[in-house]
Design a protein around this motif. Sequence first.
Motif, PDB file in Angstrom:
ATOM      1  N   GLY A  85       0.791  -1.226   0.000  1.00  0.00           N
ATOM      2  CA  GLY A  85       0.000   0.000   0.000  1.00  0.00           C
ATOM      3  C   GLY A  85       0.818   1.267   0.000  1.00  0.00           C
ATOM      4  N   ASN A  86       2.143   1.141  -0.165  1.00  0.00           N
ATOM      5  CA  ASN A  86       3.007   2.319  -0.243  1.00  0.00           C
ATOM      6  C   ASN A  86       3.239   2.711  -1.703  1.00  0.00           C
ATOM      7  OD1 ASN A  86       3.269   2.245   2.547  1.00  0.00           O
ATOM      8  ND2 ASN A  86       5.089   0.923   2.449  1.00  0.00           N
ATOM      9  N   ALA A  87       3.481   3.990  -1.926  1.00  0.00           N
ATOM     10  CA  ALA A  87       3.697   4.483  -3.290  1.00  0.00           C
ATOM     11  C   ALA A  87       5.000   3.941  -3.861  1.00  0.00           C
ATOM     12  CB  ALA A  87       3.716   6.008  -3.295  1.00  0.00           C
ATOM     13  N   ASP A  88       4.969   3.627  -5.161  1.00  0.00           N
ATOM     14  CA  ASP A  88       6.169   3.194  -5.886  1.00  0.00           C
ATOM     15  C   ASP A  88       6.901   4.462  -6.331  1.00  0.00           C
ATOM     16  OD1 ASP A  88       7.984   2.399  -7.878  1.00  0.00           O
ATOM     17  OD2 ASP A  88       6.769   0.674  -8.444  1.00  0.00           O
ATOM     18  N   THR A  89       7.934   4.841  -5.602  1.00  0.00           N
ATOM     19  CA  THR A  89       8.613   6.118  -5.850  1.00  0.00           C
ATOM     20  C   THR A  89       9.307   6.156  -7.210  1.00  0.00           C
ATOM     21  OG1 THR A  89      10.500   5.283  -4.587  1.00  0.00           O
ATOM     22  CG2 THR A  89       8.926   6.678  -3.409  1.00  0.00           C
ATOM     23  N   GLU A  90       9.746   5.001  -7.702  1.00  0.00           N
ATOM     24  CA  GLU A  90      10.404   4.978  -9.007  1.00  0.00           C
ATOM     25  C   GLU A  90       9.425   5.357 -10.113  1.00  0.00           C
ATOM     26  OE1 GLU A  90      12.774   1.803 -11.881  1.00  0.00           O
ATOM     27  OE2 GLU A  90      12.742   1.452  -9.711  1.00  0.00           O
ATOM     28  N   LYS A  91       8.213   4.796 -10.045  1.00  0.00           N
ATOM     29  CA  LYS A  91       7.201   5.144 -11.048  1.00  0.00           C
ATOM     30  C   LYS A  91       6.746   6.596 -10.881  1.00  0.00           C
ATOM     31  CE  LYS A  91       4.248   2.468 -12.906  1.00  0.00           C
ATOM     32  NZ  LYS A  91       3.111   1.593 -13.245  1.00  0.00           N
ATOM     33  N   LEU A  92       6.641   7.034  -9.635  1.00  0.00           N
ATOM     34  CA  LEU A  92       6.247   8.421  -9.379  1.00  0.00           C
ATOM     35  C   LEU A  92       7.290   9.404  -9.918  1.00  0.00           C
ATOM     36  CD1 LEU A  92       4.758   8.343  -5.771  1.00  0.00           C
ATOM     37  CD2 LEU A  92       3.560   9.005  -7.858  1.00  0.00           C
ATOM     38  N   ASP A  93       8.567   9.059  -9.759  1.00  0.00           N
ATOM     39  CA  ASP A  93       9.631   9.929 -10.281  1.00  0.00           C
ATOM     40  C   ASP A  93       9.500  10.084 -11.795  1.00  0.00           C
ATOM     41  OD1 ASP A  93      10.616  10.192  -7.745  1.00  0.00           O
ATOM     42  OD2 ASP A  93      12.264   8.744  -7.987  1.00  0.00           O
TER      43      ASP A  93
END
Length: 807
Positions: free
Chosen positions: A772-780
């Motif tokens: 349930g945590n954000a995927d920071t790589e995709k967000l970047d």
Amino acid sequence: MSGFLNLYRKVLELPLSFLVKNNPIPHNPIEELKLDISQPVVYVLPYTSQTDLVIFRKNCISLGLPDPVVANNIHGKKLPRFVFLDEGRQIFKSKGAKKETENVFYNYLELHRVYPDLDVQVIPVSVLWGRSPGHEDKGKLPKLRLLNGIQKTAAAIWFGRDTFVRFSQAVSLRYMVNEHGADKSIAQKLARVAKIHFSKQRISATGPRLPNRQAMFNKLLQSPTILNAIADEAKSKNISEQKARQEAEKILDEIAANVSYEGLRVADRFLRWLWNKLYQGIEVQNADRVRKLALDGHEIVYVPCHRSHIDYLLLSYVLYHQGLVTPHIAAGINLNFWPVGAMFRRGGAFFIRRTFKGNRLYSTIFREYLAELFHRGYSVEYFIEGGRSRTGRLLAPKTGMMSMTLQALQQRQTRPITVVPVYVGYEHVLEVDTYAKELRGAAKEKENAGLVLRVIKKLRNLGKGYVNFAEPITLSNYLNQHYPEWKENPDEERPLWFNKAVDGISNQVMININNSAAVNAMNLTGTALLSSRQRALTREQLLEQLESYLQYLRNVPYSPDVILPSDSAQEMLKHVLNLDRVGILVEKDNFGEIIRLERNSAVLMTYYRNNIQHLFVLPSLVASIVLHYEAIQKNLVLDAVSKLYPFLKKELFLHVAVEDLSVRVEAIINELHRQQLIKFNENVLSINRSRVRILQLWSAGVREILQRYAITAAILQNTPDMPKNALEKESQSVAQRLSVLHGINAPEFFDKAVFAAFIVSLKENGYFNQEGNADTEKLDSLMGILNHMISAEVNLTIKSAVEKGEE
């Protein structure tokens, strides 16, 4: 004999010309039915009536159709241009088709053997004297069709304004001969098919008999489902079953409509006056779709978008004048106030509470009442958005009514149920001032008689109204295609596929509504002016931008059902400036005219822009990418669009499938290049500085959406494990700050529901991991695109607000 008939018709013409108003259905049969009047036509009327013929002939002449009393001359052979199918009605049943009529059909068929280029069109026509279906009453015989003579004269006086001439789809005799031959049996078959058609047509125009309200109540209160709910109510509240039954009766009386045909006729007179007072015309498109469904015996469920309280009235009025049965309408209980509540009930409204939660008796009764309407063959209308849109966008669908509709299909419904999405739009909405106040935080004013009187006082020139019937969805076909197991275990109340099907159908309804949007002078002008940061353009710039929009809409059509204006940019601007309460000012200086929005009108104008925002969001996105990169390879444009499109598709109910996106983007690029807004050389897109102002205005259409996406994405980059509710609240707070600091007037910009939908889209597209945590790589990767298309000052504001929020 023919001389006497001609004289008789002449005698009838004068009084009927005063008593009976021309009411053709459809209003333009040559265009809407695609009639080829260069070929001979033969009109078929259901039964012998010189009165009907005179009325029908008057309509034909006014519409530019061939005169029915003038014979067809085909290669020297004269044949009648109209026939009566039978002699009328006896006491209990219709006579068979006239031999004379069968002979006329046969003579026409024979001519097709000799002349291969001949294609006579047979057009069924009926004259409908009033539209009353009668009431259920087993003690009386059905009403007979009105006869000639005194009764017909009385009908002309009483029903003159409610007499409709219904033209049906033409039958090609060339097709009949090619497919079936030209002997006597084919002529007889043609007559039989015509009789069946007229029977269906009558039912489609009047509908089933109106219910005996108390008899319906008694039947429902004896149903096992409601009896069980009454027993549970008595047990849970520790009251007698008799008292629980009385409560059930009160609920039924609160809900049920009490349709009156005479009430509908009175309402028609009032509404005719109202539309003439309010609007400069009501444009109706694709009503033929619904007429075909009605003729084919479908149970029709109308699902319009909800812009105004006027929607209830407008759709019923349009359906009545399109020769269709007015529906039973699910209306909010807030509209059941004196004196309009009783009037709405007589017009077909049944009332629904805002929530059923915790009231099993109410929900059971309402569901069974709705199923009974379907079972009896009454068309139904409900607003899937739940309430009126305050922003001009489609709201996320509330699926309760759709769920009940699907349950009715599962249980005992034998006729096919077809959902007809309907786009309803206006150049000016009566309540738009109230919407603006509510969006600024004012409490919603409760509906009452005083409010109605205040609205009526404001009646004035509000431009045009639009009703466009979108692509219908036959529920059984949809389920067969997407959930073939739906017929298994019919007694199971909530099978595994059910909720997914309800969501899928509801979403498709919204997409089909958007596919039928009406583009008009008001929403195009508003889009252009709001695209300027100062909400002002020179007259030349505004006209140039309007022309660019029009060219795009015509050359890269969003969908075949979209209503496009036929006026030029100059004509549209003149029209908008002549409307009342628009808030557009024209100022002059030494260099010419400047057209600008008043500050207080900017929020109001976003409402109209939002009606068509979905039509422009993709070209706006392409324009924004090229504008901010200045020069970029085409494949990188496609990549950026593909990353952002899933969010836009869900938010704005866009119809382009992901697999078809590249084709659509190619068409957009070609059009922007054709208009010389961008340069396209060796697979590189770049700005054309001589026309960069138009490109800037185009790009603004997606500016605020991308800013919202950037807010949520930036918060998640900072706090990947933030809970959903907190993320929605934080995103809303940052958006409110941004709107104040950068003068963003769009009412949906800091709408919590819009952020909630975006977060759901992020989850659906894999931006969260299993924990349930954000995927920071995709967000970047996503933020790398967004940062390029958002101005530096807005980026700084977002970054600063997110950092303060973390503290």
